[in-house]
Design an enzyme around this catalytic site. Structure first.
Site, mmCIF file in Angstrom:
data_model
loop_
_atom_site.group_PDB
_atom_site.id
_atom_site.type_symbol
_atom_site.label_atom_id
_atom_site.label_comp_id
_atom_site.label_asym_id
_atom_site.label_seq_id
_atom_site.Cartn_x
_atom_site.Cartn_y
_atom_site.Cartn_z
ATOM 1 N N LYS A 26 -51.602 64.038 -10.327
ATOM 2 C CA LYS A 26 -50.431 64.289 -9.627
ATOM 3 C C LYS A 26 -49.482 62.985 -9.610
ATOM 4 C CE LYS A 26 -52.902 67.917 -8.853
ATOM 5 N NZ LYS A 26 -53.661 68.087 -7.834
ATOM 6 N N ARG A 51 -67.129 55.668 -23.926
ATOM 7 C CA ARG A 51 -67.529 56.204 -22.546
ATOM 8 C C ARG A 51 -67.926 55.409 -21.288
ATOM 9 N NH1 ARG A 51 -72.726 57.954 -22.121
ATOM 10 N NH2 ARG A 51 -72.847 58.124 -24.066
ATOM 11 N N TYR A 101 -59.633 71.205 -1.234
ATOM 12 C CA TYR A 101 -59.333 71.511 -2.399
ATOM 13 C C TYR A 101 -60.146 72.452 -3.055
ATOM 14 C CZ TYR A 101 -58.004 71.639 -7.377
ATOM 15 O OH TYR A 101 -57.319 72.060 -8.649
ATOM 16 N N ASP A 145 -60.358 62.445 -0.189
ATOM 17 C CA ASP A 145 -59.476 62.664 -1.160
ATOM 18 C C ASP A 145 -58.072 62.563 -0.895
ATOM 19 O OD1 ASP A 145 -57.782 64.201 -3.057
ATOM 20 O OD2 ASP A 145 -59.139 65.792 -3.055
#
Ligand code: PLP
Length: 390
Positions: free
Chosen positions: A206, A56, A109, A181
């Protein structure tokens, strides 16, 4: 050693002597790492953000990818997340607390809007949305409790830009952070940190992953800001990327320059075709001559990728627009983008969606993503779909 893109993608951070000179780095599919002495264990625990100790926190496969992505974004460090949304949420949340205020570009977004307007609202953080095409709008919205500017340039539906340099300069003058972003341009075509931004986030789902097979996110920034996120949201919310998906992204990265170039070239060819179509009334793409911010686009972006929108004549009914989309055989009707395959997403599909606010965009707009296929095949597909609605 040069820090150019090829070096970063092919060599940076790889030490093949450590794994039998395997050309493809191994996936360290492990939760934890063992130590020979208590002293070693203690040392690793004290340096959990850089030492493999527990996955983690740090894992070598993830660390290799993070190092490359940070370098591509001209940042000191990066953190990988299980999705772009997790990356964005961590970057924003780490830098605000109860009573703070954010100035955000309007229409970010959809899930970013939900983060700021719904989730952070519950924790006493307020947001003002501004028209980002004018940097002064950010300055005008500053309050005594403002902590950060949130940008998304270009927007991934209607492709408005923000002047990242000018807005970051305003932020600096007021002691605020600028978060960007950068999913839409990708790390090869735009580097917001080089323009003055403090943190850059990507939906690595993406372009970076690039094969429509892994959901992932990344935050890039200075060592200090990344350490801050690591110690809080990264470790406590725990939305980290799995080593397997990190490995898929490493694989995707190897061909990022090729894929970006082809996708961008295909977009240019398809826009040229659409420009000749009488039913197409407008094209939205940062590098299209019709774009009102074309000059800014050329100033702050090296290129624009394969994502763009076009508007169909309002003489057409929504039924005809649906028929056009339904007639396509090569373009897949789907969200997302950045993979090898071309996609189509008509905004009229948003009408019944709880994910989007009441439509602020025209239902006559269709978003296209051009993948890496032969452009002629894609153009033929569009041709037969136009014929289907005449
Ligand atoms: C897809 C996307 C996101 C969210 O990323 P996920 O990987 O789907 O969580 C955020 N911002 C933009 C601009 C996107 O396109």
């Amino acid at each position: 050693m040069s820090n150019d893109i090829d070096f970063i993608i092919n060599f940076l951070g790889e030490h093949q002597d450590g794994y039998h000179r395997a050309v493809s780095p191994p996936i360290f599919q492990t939760t934890n790492f063992g130590f020979q002495t208590v002293a070693d264990l203690r040392l690793a625990l004290a340096n959990e953000s850089t030492t493999p100790f527990y996955t983690r926190g740090t894992n070598p496969t993830n660390r290799l990818l993070a190092q490359k992505l940070a370098a591509l974004e001209k940042a000191e460090a990066a953190l990988l997340f299980a999705s772009g949304s997790a990356a964005i949420a961590a970057a924003v949340m780490a830098n605000v607390q109860h009573g703070d205020h954010i100035v955000s570009v309007q229409k970010p977004y959809s899930w970013t809007t939900k983060l700021m307007s719904n989730l952070l609202h519950r924790f006493g953080v307020q947001v003002t949305y501004v028209d980002g095409t004018e940097p002064k709008n950010f300055e005008k919205a500053i309050q005594p409790n403002t902590k950060l500017f949130y940008l998304e340039s270009p927007n991934s539906l209607t492709f408005e830009l923000q002047d990242i340099g000018a807005i970051s300069a305003i932020a600096k003058a007021h002691g605020l952070l600028t978060l960007v972003d950068n999913s839409c341009a990708g790390p090869l075509f735009q580097n917001p940190m080089a323009l003055g931004a403090d943190l850059v986030m990507h939906s690595a789902t993406k372009y970076i992953a690039g094969h429509s097979d892994a959901v992932a996110g990344v935050v890039c920034g200075s060592q200090a800001l990344i350490e801050k996120i690591f110690a809080s949201e990264y470790m406590t919310l725990g939305g980290v990327l799995s080593p397997f998906n990190a490995w898929l992204l490493l694989r995707g990265l190897r061909t990022l320059p090729l894929r970006m170039a082809k996708s961008a070239e295909n977009a240019q060819k398809i826009m040229q075709y659409l420009d000749t179509q009488p039913l197409v009334t407008k094209i939205y793409h940062p590098f299209h001559p019709q774009h009102p911010q074309l000059q800014l686009a050329k100033q702050q972006m090296k290129n624009a990728g394969g994502l763009f929108s076009f508007e169909l004549s309002h003489d057409l009914s929504i039924g005809q627009i649906e028929q056009f989309c339904n007639s396509l055989k090569r373009f897949i009707l789907a969200v997302s983008w950045g993979g090898y395959e071309s996609l189509i997403f008509p905004l009229c599909a948003l009408t019944d969606s709880a994910n989007y606010q009441k439509s602020t965009v025209s239902p006559h707009i269709i978003r296209i993503y051009t993948g890496v296929e032969d452009a002629a095949v894609l153009i033929d597909d569009l041709k037969q779909a136009f014929e289907a609605i005449f």
